[in-house]
Design a protein around this motif. Structure first.
Motif, PDB file in Angstrom:
ATOM      1  N   VAL A 305      20.036  71.371  37.990  1.00  0.00           N
ATOM      2  CA  VAL A 305      19.007  71.198  39.008  1.00  0.00           C
ATOM      3  C   VAL A 305      19.677  70.568  40.234  1.00  0.00           C
ATOM      4  O   VAL A 305      20.794  70.054  40.156  1.00  0.00           O
ATOM      5  CB  VAL A 305      17.854  70.312  38.504  1.00  0.00           C
ATOM      6  N   THR A 306      19.007  70.600  41.358  1.00  0.00           N
ATOM      7  CA  THR A 306      19.585  70.119  42.611  1.00  0.00           C
ATOM      8  C   THR A 306      18.819  68.914  43.129  1.00  0.00           C
ATOM      9  O   THR A 306      17.597  68.966  43.289  1.00  0.00           O
ATOM     10  CB  THR A 306      19.579  71.217  43.683  1.00  0.00           C
ATOM     11  N   PHE A 307      19.552  67.832  43.341  1.00  0.00           N
ATOM     12  CA  PHE A 307      18.986  66.646  43.986  1.00  0.00           C
ATOM     13  C   PHE A 307      19.183  66.781  45.492  1.00  0.00           C
ATOM     14  O   PHE A 307      20.277  67.099  45.970  1.00  0.00           O
ATOM     15  CB  PHE A 307      19.676  65.381  43.484  1.00  0.00           C
ATOM     16  N   HIS A 308      18.118  66.524  46.249  1.00  0.00           N
ATOM     17  CA  HIS A 308      18.172  66.667  47.712  1.00  0.00           C
ATOM     18  C   HIS A 308      17.577  65.425  48.357  1.00  0.00           C
ATOM     19  O   HIS A 308      16.518  64.935  47.945  1.00  0.00           O
ATOM     20  CB  HIS A 308      17.385  67.895  48.164  1.00  0.00           C
ATOM     21  N   THR A 309      18.279  64.904  49.362  1.00  0.00           N
ATOM     22  CA  THR A 309      17.728  63.809  50.164  1.00  0.00           C
ATOM     23  C   THR A 309      18.210  63.938  51.596  1.00  0.00           C
ATOM     24  O   THR A 309      19.303  64.475  51.857  1.00  0.00           O
ATOM     25  CB  THR A 309      18.136  62.435  49.599  1.00  0.00           C
ATOM     26  N   ASP A 310      17.403  63.456  52.528  1.00  0.00           N
ATOM     27  CA  ASP A 310      17.771  63.417  53.939  1.00  0.00           C
ATOM     28  C   ASP A 310      18.196  61.995  54.279  1.00  0.00           C
ATOM     29  O   ASP A 310      17.375  61.150  54.661  1.00  0.00           O
ATOM     30  CB  ASP A 310      16.589  63.852  54.817  1.00  0.00           C
ATOM     31  N   ALA A 311      19.483  61.702  54.114  1.00  0.00           N
ATOM     32  CA  ALA A 311      19.996  60.360  54.366  1.00  0.00           C
ATOM     33  C   ALA A 311      20.067  60.099  55.865  1.00  0.00           C
ATOM     34  O   ALA A 311      20.432  60.986  56.643  1.00  0.00           O
ATOM     35  CB  ALA A 311      21.382  60.208  53.748  1.00  0.00           C
ATOM     36  N   PRO A 312      19.741  58.879  56.294  1.00  0.00           N
ATOM     37  CA  PRO A 312      19.857  58.549  57.727  1.00  0.00           C
ATOM     38  C   PRO A 312      21.304  58.675  58.194  1.00  0.00           C
ATOM     39  O   PRO A 312      22.245  58.389  57.445  1.00  0.00           O
ATOM     40  CB  PRO A 312      19.388  57.088  57.777  1.00  0.00           C
ATOM     41  N   ASP A 313      21.488  59.105  59.424  1.00  0.00           N
ATOM     42  CA  ASP A 313      22.829  59.279  59.972  1.00  0.00           C
ATOM     43  C   ASP A 313      23.428  57.970  60.484  1.00  0.00           C
ATOM     44  O   ASP A 313      24.644  57.853  60.626  1.00  0.00           O
ATOM     45  CB  ASP A 313      22.810  60.298  61.120  1.00  0.00           C
ATOM     46  N   ASP A 314      22.587  56.991  60.787  1.00  0.00           N
ATOM     47  CA  ASP A 314      23.082  55.740  61.351  1.00  0.00           C
ATOM     48  C   ASP A 314      23.629  54.831  60.255  1.00  0.00           C
ATOM     49  O   ASP A 314      23.289  54.987  59.079  1.00  0.00           O
ATOM     50  CB  ASP A 314      21.963  55.030  62.115  1.00  0.00           C
ATOM     51  N   PRO A 315      24.487  53.865  60.605  1.00  0.00           N
ATOM     52  CA  PRO A 315      25.040  52.943  59.612  1.00  0.00           C
ATOM     53  C   PRO A 315      23.936  52.124  58.935  1.00  0.00           C
ATOM     54  O   PRO A 315      22.875  51.887  59.514  1.00  0.00           O
ATOM     55  CB  PRO A 315      25.974  52.045  60.430  1.00  0.00           C
ATOM     56  N   GLY A 316      24.217  51.692  57.723  1.00  0.00           N
ATOM     57  CA  GLY A 316      23.242  50.897  57.000  1.00  0.00           C
ATOM     58  C   GLY A 316      23.609  50.772  55.536  1.00  0.00           C
ATOM     59  O   GLY A 316      24.643  51.287  55.097  1.00  0.00           O
ATOM     60  N   PRO A 317      22.781  50.073  54.775  1.00  0.00           N
ATOM     61  CA  PRO A 317      23.069  49.896  53.345  1.00  0.00           C
ATOM     62  C   PRO A 317      22.935  51.222  52.591  1.00  0.00           C
ATOM     63  O   PRO A 317      22.234  52.141  53.033  1.00  0.00           O
ATOM     64  CB  PRO A 317      22.011  48.888  52.890  1.00  0.00           C
ATOM     65  N   PRO A 318      23.593  51.340  51.452  1.00  0.00           N
ATOM     66  CA  PRO A 318      23.501  52.582  50.660  1.00  0.00           C
ATOM     67  C   PRO A 318      22.116  52.748  50.047  1.00  0.00           C
ATOM     68  O   PRO A 318      21.339  51.795  49.935  1.00  0.00           O
ATOM     69  CB  PRO A 318      24.572  52.388  49.576  1.00  0.00           C
ATOM     70  N   GLY A 319      21.831  53.963  49.649  1.00  0.00           N
ATOM     71  CA  GLY A 319      20.578  54.258  48.945  1.00  0.00           C
ATOM     72  C   GLY A 319      20.853  54.578  47.488  1.00  0.00           C
ATOM     73  O   GLY A 319      21.815  55.282  47.161  1.00  0.00           O
ATOM     74  N   HIS A 320      20.013  54.053  46.614  1.00  0.00           N
ATOM     75  CA  HIS A 320      20.173  54.281  45.176  1.00  0.00           C
ATOM     76  C   HIS A 320      19.025  55.152  44.680  1.00  0.00           C
ATOM     77  O   HIS A 320      17.853  54.888  45.002  1.00  0.00           O
ATOM     78  CB  HIS A 320      20.185  52.952  44.422  1.00  0.00           C
ATOM     79  N   PHE A 321      19.356  56.166  43.892  1.00  0.00           N
ATOM     80  CA  PHE A 321      18.347  57.095  43.391  1.00  0.00           C
ATOM     81  C   PHE A 321      18.546  57.287  41.888  1.00  0.00           C
ATOM     82  O   PHE A 321      19.643  57.644  41.442  1.00  0.00           O
ATOM     83  CB  PHE A 321      18.447  58.440  44.099  1.00  0.00           C
ATOM     84  N   ASN A 322      17.485  57.047  41.128  1.00  0.00           N
ATOM     85  CA  ASN A 322      17.502  57.263  39.683  1.00  0.00           C
ATOM     86  C   ASN A 322      16.825  58.590  39.367  1.00  0.00           C
ATOM     87  O   ASN A 322      15.648  58.770  39.695  1.00  0.00           O
ATOM     88  CB  ASN A 322      16.767  56.134  38.967  1.00  0.00           C
TER      89      ASN A 322
END
Length: 343
Positions: A305-322
């Motif tokens: 299956v495919t995980f898809h997210t639109d991550a922000p382009d600007d600097p910042g903390p990482p995102g965690h996805f379960n």
């Protein structure tokens, strides 16, 4: 003395499968499993092939009365994904875990496979007098990716039942039926014998009082076994009709995938509160898995299956996805993805 009256040790580890059974959010970045290189913690799945690392396991004991001495700790690696069934041994160790809140640290060397890829660490505990074996299995299953909005990553989901579904005994199964007949129907028969004797018919069966009680007990237990056998024979055709109504696809082949951004925040003693530690968290950025549900076809070993997210382009903390996977309504496994951002 009955076992349930004796205080027992309870060796345990952060167990995603138990928490999912309790409908609690989980992370697959296991807080009790670390991968070290030269004493420095590594991102678990940003590792180098054919390289030796150190796996560090923290084993807990939730018992406040009994130390969990002699706890067996089995460490294995499995192919990255959800529901993989092929295990490869890393090492087996023994830990002596003091009473709560004490812990024991187990370390083992692990040389990663020569073939590049992503692998999951599985830890399983065992103790001959364990008071609660349900909290003995934990996974560490994570990946780290740099954000390139949008982010698309493939997640492999393995079929726990590539052939037929495991048989389900109607009415509770033969073991439960046996116990119902012996301890339920048989006990009622013995009580009936006591009442029969109480009203002055001790010799009504031509035998001693004790033999009369045993005879009533055996007759009632046998009647119970016959009843459950006939009852289950009537239920099986109904179950077959229900399976046919769903197109022949058994529930055990249905897969459901969910995504959240829960992060485990441990606490002990008075600071521990379930509503805080297990507070759910929605996805930090728009994210989904495609498809979110599907049905394994007969003989299908796995599906990506495919995980898809639109991550922000600007600097910042990482995102965690379960990414949490259930097959047939039961926890099958999962993956924690960390998406880093520039800056």
């Amino acid at each position: 003395m009955p076992g349930h009256l004796i205080r027992k040790p309870d060796p345990c580890i952060y167990s995603q499968f138990l928490l999912m059974q309790l409908n609690q959010p989980v992370t697959w970045d296991n807080p009790d499993v670390r991968i070290l290189s030269g004493g420095v913690e590594q991102y678990t799945y940003d590792l180098t092939a054919d390289t030796e690392y150190t796996v560090e396991i923290t084993v807990h004991n939730s018992s406040r009365d009994k130390p969990a001495d002699g706890t067996a700790v089995s460490i294995r690696w499995i192919e990255f994904g959800a529901g993989s069934q092929t295990r490869h041994a890393i090492a087996d160790r023994v830990a002596n875990v003091p009473i709560w809140p004490g812990t024991a640290i187990v370390t083992v060397p692990w040389r990663t496979p020569a073939t590049p890829g992503h692998y999951c660490i599985e830890v399983e505990l065992a103790h001959p007098n364990d008071g609660n074996p349900t909290n003995n299995l934990g996974w560490n299953n994570t990946q780290v990716h740099a954000a390139q909005s949008p982010v698309d990553r493939s997640i492999r989901i393995f079929n726990r039942y590539p052939r037929d579904c495991p048989p389900v005994d109607e009415g509770g199964g033969p073991y439960l039926d046996y116990r119902r007949a012996i301890y339920g129907w048989g006990a009622l028969g013995a009580i009936g014998a006591l009442l029969y004797a109480h009203v002055g018919h001790e010799g009504g069966m031509g035998h001693s009082y004790a033999v009369s009680v045993l005879a009533f007990y055996a007759i009632a237990a046998a009647a119970g076994l016959v009843f459950y056998r006939l009852h289950n024979e009537r239920l099986r055709p109904r179950a077959a009709v229900a399976r046919a109504a769903t197109g022949g696809h058994a529930d055990c082949h249905r897969v459901e995938v969910t995504v959240d951004s829960y992060e485990f925040d441990d606490a002990t003693g008075k600071d521990f509160h379930p509503d805080t530690v297990f507070a759910g968290r929605t996805v930090v950025w728009p994210a989904h898995v495609d498809p979110p549900s599907f049905i394994f076809q007969p003989g299908e070993a796995f599906r990506d299956v495919t995980f898809h997210t639109d991550a922000p382009d600007d600097p910042g903390p990482p995102g965690h996805f379960n990414i949490n996977v259930r097959q047939g309504g039961e926890p099958s496994g999962g993956v924690t993805l960390t998406i880093t951002r520039g800056g």
